[in-house]
Design a protein around this motif. Structure first.
Motif, PDB file in Angstrom:
ATOM      1  N   LEU A 192      58.307  63.818  42.265  1.00  0.00           N
ATOM      2  CA  LEU A 192      57.910  65.065  42.905  1.00  0.00           C
ATOM      3  C   LEU A 192      57.847  64.873  44.414  1.00  0.00           C
ATOM      4  N   THR A 193      58.326  65.846  45.157  1.00  0.00           N
ATOM      5  CA  THR A 193      58.336  65.726  46.613  1.00  0.00           C
ATOM      6  C   THR A 193      57.364  66.698  47.253  1.00  0.00           C
ATOM      7  N   ILE A 194      56.999  66.404  48.510  1.00  0.00           N
ATOM      8  CA  ILE A 194      56.090  67.289  49.234  1.00  0.00           C
ATOM      9  C   ILE A 194      56.762  68.609  49.575  1.00  0.00           C
ATOM     10  N   GLY A 195      58.080  68.667  49.433  1.00  0.00           N
ATOM     11  CA  GLY A 195      58.794  69.916  49.629  1.00  0.00           C
ATOM     12  C   GLY A 195      58.804  70.797  48.393  1.00  0.00           C
ATOM     13  N   GLY A 196      58.097  70.379  47.330  1.00  0.00           N
ATOM     14  CA  GLY A 196      57.989  71.193  46.141  1.00  0.00           C
ATOM     15  C   GLY A 196      59.148  71.082  45.188  1.00  0.00           C
ATOM     16  N   LYS A 197      59.830  69.935  45.160  1.00  0.00           N
ATOM     17  CA  LYS A 197      61.001  69.777  44.311  1.00  0.00           C
ATOM     18  C   LYS A 197      60.812  68.626  43.335  1.00  0.00           C
ATOM     19  N   VAL A 198      61.573  68.662  42.256  1.00  0.00           N
ATOM     20  CA  VAL A 198      61.695  67.543  41.324  1.00  0.00           C
ATOM     21  C   VAL A 198      63.076  66.949  41.539  1.00  0.00           C
ATOM     22  N   LEU A 199      63.127  65.744  42.114  1.00  0.00           N
ATOM     23  CA  LEU A 199      64.415  65.140  42.450  1.00  0.00           C
ATOM     24  C   LEU A 199      64.967  64.243  41.343  1.00  0.00           C
ATOM     25  N   ASP A 200      64.113  63.829  40.421  1.00  0.00           N
ATOM     26  CA  ASP A 200      64.581  62.972  39.335  1.00  0.00           C
ATOM     27  C   ASP A 200      63.635  63.176  38.169  1.00  0.00           C
ATOM     28  N   ALA A 201      64.171  63.162  36.964  1.00  0.00           N
ATOM     29  CA  ALA A 201      63.346  63.350  35.771  1.00  0.00           C
ATOM     30  C   ALA A 201      64.064  62.769  34.574  1.00  0.00           C
ATOM     31  N   GLY A 202      63.303  62.373  33.571  1.00  0.00           N
ATOM     32  CA  GLY A 202      63.889  61.851  32.354  1.00  0.00           C
ATOM     33  C   GLY A 202      62.818  61.421  31.378  1.00  0.00           C
ATOM     34  N   ALA A 203      63.231  60.803  30.300  1.00  0.00           N
ATOM     35  CA  ALA A 203      62.310  60.357  29.261  1.00  0.00           C
ATOM     36  C   ALA A 203      62.926  59.177  28.529  1.00  0.00           C
ATOM     37  N   THR A 204      62.068  58.260  28.048  1.00  0.00           N
ATOM     38  CA  THR A 204      62.527  57.075  27.322  1.00  0.00           C
ATOM     39  C   THR A 204      61.473  56.689  26.293  1.00  0.00           C
ATOM     40  N   ALA A 205      61.910  56.195  25.158  1.00  0.00           N
ATOM     41  CA  ALA A 205      61.000  55.703  24.131  1.00  0.00           C
ATOM     42  C   ALA A 205      60.555  54.284  24.461  1.00  0.00           C
ATOM     43  N   CYS A 206      59.362  53.937  24.009  1.00  0.00           N
ATOM     44  CA  CYS A 206      58.883  52.555  24.149  1.00  0.00           C
ATOM     45  C   CYS A 206      59.589  51.670  23.123  1.00  0.00           C
ATOM     46  N   HIS A 207      59.513  50.360  23.348  1.00  0.00           N
ATOM     47  CA  HIS A 207      60.152  49.418  22.421  1.00  0.00           C
ATOM     48  C   HIS A 207      59.429  49.430  21.075  1.00  0.00           C
TER      49      HIS A 207
END
Length: 829
Positions: A814-829
């Protein structure tokens, strides 16, 4: 997608639907009455937890009893002109559910300002007007205020909590057209002026939720032998914007069939998981915004312009996720259509089709992220083996609402008197299917869970050839079967079995290259020798979500390299701006645990007492009660000042390593800023890991083991920590030191791709000290760097937000400019 599968288990779900954002001018029903609708001229919430803070520009309104949180709304009512008010109702859209609802009170003091009101200066609450009663999320709440609003004037209303459960409602800044409404119905002659605020369409009545009948058992259908009709499709070959502007893709449109029914569908037909493969994201939740964003990014990388989301009808589980999908795609050029599945369960009547299409149009069809052709919202329709021209007749009769209908083919469809807008085939066990200029469909393979062998074996050479055939066909819809039908094994989404260094997998890599070879090029988001610009493969940034993720799992929010006084006031520093961002995350997730982590260099100067007290404390220091810090090299310059400032939350003075649990996760906080790791710390870490057998483990310290950062790059001293964590099966490592943001794939201690046991490292040195740009170092793990970013100090500094589920995690930068620049999800081992 074969319809002989058991559909999602039937449970009653909330319909989380995004109402259409287009608004209609008020309607004069008859000469005797008129309806006026007003949206607030100001609204804001205030909270006792941050008594001096203003939340006037937040897209959410909040109500809570602990801490006390209230919402204020002000309406400027005009055009009553002395006529009798038959009814007046406040309508507020609920982003969350409530058992008891909220009280609505009148406030006679209208002097409060949206951008200045705080808990400390807010007017006292006035007389009670009414109560909303219980409500579900994704619905409009209503309170009758007829007796109190009978004439023109300024009205301030206050929403007050009844119980200690936090409520999230839409403010006038809501991005989905859900601004609060004051709806007034007048008697007498018509008003002389048109109100300045438009009305929104009434919320459709909630559907009756009934048990979904089980899908009858049967054999997987294969491609029907059909002959494309000679007739020219009714749609024009160019998809032009609808009047008023409606950016949509033009033909040919590449689209993929998509399934929003997880995690429910991971466990069915006696198999858990119900798949022969191992998705790179793990066994994810389709309701996760981060997962949806990850999927949109992956499909756009593969030149897929639209997803065709499986839809099992009003009130179904899949229906409950369409609104979330559309909202998560906002701001992107990606589009969605629905796949009408219930045609596979029988023959819905023309009246039922009309009802369903009206529902789709009003709930989803006008959303900016919905796919339209010449202004008509697109609906694909499945067909069963018994369907014929009668199906086409029913859909022609039922389509009175202007939908663009694409039916599944059946024998003899070309000769039917009733012709839809388009035709398609769904035959996942067949490599290719051509339906003239209407559609061309390709499948990567078919291996249903429980089958002894594939019905269509995966073959990358064949897949590349099929992609080239699809492109050369020029068909209007170029369809991929499927993006993520894991049960039948037709997915092109990345899996461990076909993972590549791009992070998107062999099948999406091939689509990315339009079938010109099966190589796995790195996306341009991967770090380069001069990584100064935003990665071009990242979708258009989206505003920070205002609703908490489902389930209430804890959030871990943090960054490193934070506070610099720089001769200016702390309130104007970048550290203050990232602190405000954390405050926004906390306020947007009232009622759930939000923990703050620091990845070293809390004082990014020389660690003096004054720097902690005057630079860090007024900014990030406000979160000390929910913080677990780590020490950096600049902190160490001040001797024990770091430990004296933080006290017991920083671990043993002079050492600084410790651990804690957060939800289901075990967290290791270590001391490593480029110096050699002591035997004492290493032995402690190994012992602590052995004593905590949590499924998910995360660690953070200051100097990253792997980094492409301009100044520091890889730090070998932390290798022994990485080795110990890897051996124990840890999942995530966070660091700072380099003033940039970088995300790596799952890697082993040598920096090589390891999807089975590898850890994902994030470098987040973006807390306020400022980005560094220039010629970077070259990490030994460079090939597995998936996202590198060093942007603008004024808008792009920020924090990472991790949602820690019981067996997986979501991330957002999350940026101070109000944007989401990267996102994702991963399972644990």
């Amino acid at each position: 997608m074969n319809k002989n599968r058991i559909p999602l288990k039937t449970i009653t779900w909330l319909t989380i639907a995004v109402l259409v954002s287009a608004q209609l001018p008020f309607q004069i029903a008859e000469a005797a009455s008129a309806s006026l609708t007003y949206t607030p001229v100001a609204d804001a919430y205030v909270t006792q937890e941050r008594a001096g803070a203003n939340f006037g520009t937040n897209p959410s309104l909040r109500v809570d009893a602990s801490p006390v949180t209230r919402s204020y709304l002000r309406f400027d009512v005009k055009d009553i002109n002395g006529r009798p008010v038959q009814s007046a109702k406040l309508r507020v859209y609920a982003n969350s559910s409530s058992h008891d609802g909220y009280d609505l009170n009148l406030e006679t003091n209208n002097s409060w300002s949206e951008t200045k009101i705080t808990y400390a200066n807010a007017p006292a609450v006035g007389a009670l007007l009414g109560r909303s009663g219980r409500f579900n999320g994704g619905k409009w709440t209503e309170v009758d205020v007829t007796k109190d609003i009978q004439q023109d004037g300024m009205y301030s209303l206050v929403m007050v909590s009844i119980d200690k459960t936090s409520i999230n409602l839409a403010a006038r800044e809501d991005r989905h057209g859900h601004a609060p409404q004051l709806v007034i119905t007048l008697g007498g002659s018509n008003p002389t002026a048109t109100p300045t605020e438009p009305t929104q369409p009434a919320t459709p009545p909630a559907p009756t939720l009934t048990a979904t009948p089980p899908t009858p058992p049967g054999v997987t259908p294969t491609a029907t032998s059909t002959t494309p009709p000679p007739a020219t499709p009714t749609a024009s070959t160019t998809n032009t914007p609808a009047p008023g502007g409606d950016p949509q893709p033009s033909f040919p449109i590449r689209a993929a069939f998509y399934y929003p029914w997880f995690p429910e569908a991971w466990n069915q037909q006696g198999f858990d998981p119900f798949t022969n493969y191992h998705p790179t994201l793990g066994y994810y939740d389709s309701g996760s915004t981060a997962v949806i964003k990850n999927h949109v990014t992956a499909m756009q990388y593969a030149n897929i312009q639209a997803g065709i989301a499986s839809w099992w009808g009003q009130g179904s589980q899949t229906d409950g996720r369409i609104g979330t999908i559309l909202a998560a795609t906002a701001g992107s050029s990606f589009r969605w259509a629905l796949y009408y599945e219930n045609e596979s369960q029988g023959d819905p009547s023309a009246s039922q089709i009309q009802n369903d299409l009206t529902y789709i149009r009003d709930r989803y069809g006008k959303d900016p992220s919905y796919l339209r052709v010449n202004g008509k919202f697109v609906v694909f329709v499945y067909a069963d083996g018994a369907d014929g021209c009668g199906m086409a007749d029913r859909w022609k009769q039922g389509n009175t609402v202007g939908a663009y209908i694409v039916l599944k083919v059946f024998p003899g469809y070309a000769t039917c008197a009733s012709q839809p807008d388009g035709w398609h085939q769904y035959a996942p066990a067949v490599a290719t299917d051509a339906q003239g200029s209407y559609s061309f469909t390709i499948s990567p393979g078919f291996w249903k869970k429980g089958d002894p062998s594939p019905r269509l074996a995966r073959d990358l050479t064949r897949w590349n050839s099929n992609i080239q055939q699809m492109v050369a066909s020029g068909a209007k819809f170029q369809l991929v079967t499927t993006f993520n039908e894991w049960g039948e094994g037709t997915s092109v989404e990345s899996a461990q079995e076909w993972a590549t260094s791009s992070g998107f997998g062999q099948y999406l890599d091939a689509l990315h290259n339009n079938g010109r070879g099966s190589g796995a090029p790195l996306p341009t988001a991967t770090s380069t020798s001069n990584p100064t610009a935003a990665p071009t493969t990242t979708p258009a940034p989206t505003l920070i979500p205002t609703q908490p993720s489902a389930g209430g799992d804890p959030l871990l929010v943090g960054a490193g390299d934070i506070a610099i006084c720089g001769g200016g006031s702390a309130s104007n520093s970048y550290a203050a701006k990232t602190a405000n961002l954390i405050g926004q995350v906390i306020s947007n997730n009232a009622g759930r645990t939000v923990h703050v982590a620091t990845f070293g260099d809390n004082s990014n100067e020389s660690g003096t007492v004054d720097q902690y007290n005057n630079c860090f404390d007024p900014t990030w220091g406000q979160f000390k009660s929910r913080m677990s810090p780590s020490e950096g090299n600049h902190d160490n310059m001040g001797g024990l000042n770091y430990f004296n400032y933080f006290g017991s939350i920083a671990g043993t003075s002079g050492k600084g390593w410790y651990s804690y649990d957060l939800g289901a996760w075990h967290i290791e906080v270590l001391t490593e800023y480029g110096n050699a790791v002591s035997t004492e710390q290493l032995n402690w870490l190994k012992s602590d890991l052995a004593a905590h057998t949590n499924k998910c483990t995360l660690a953070y310290w200051h100097a990253p083991r792997f980094s492409d950062g301009v100044v520091h790059g890889d730090t070998t001293a932390g290798g022994v920590l990485w080795d110990a964590l890897y051996a124990a099966g840890a999942d995530v490592v966070l660091a700072g030191h380099d003033h940039d943001y970088e995300r790596f794939n799952l890697i082993n201690p040598s920096g090589q791709l390891d999807l089975a046991k590898g850890m994902r490292e994030f470098v987040v040195g973006t807390g306020g000290a400022g980005y560094r740009t220039g010629t970077g170092q070259v990490s030994v793990a460079k090939a597995n760097s998936q996202f590198y970013f060093a942007g603008s100090n004024s808008t792009d500094l920020g924090v990472i937000e991790l949602t820690l589920h019981s067996a997986s995690y979501d991330w957002q930068f999350l940026t101070i400019g109000g944007k989401v620049l990267d996102a994702g999800a991963t399972a644990c081992h």
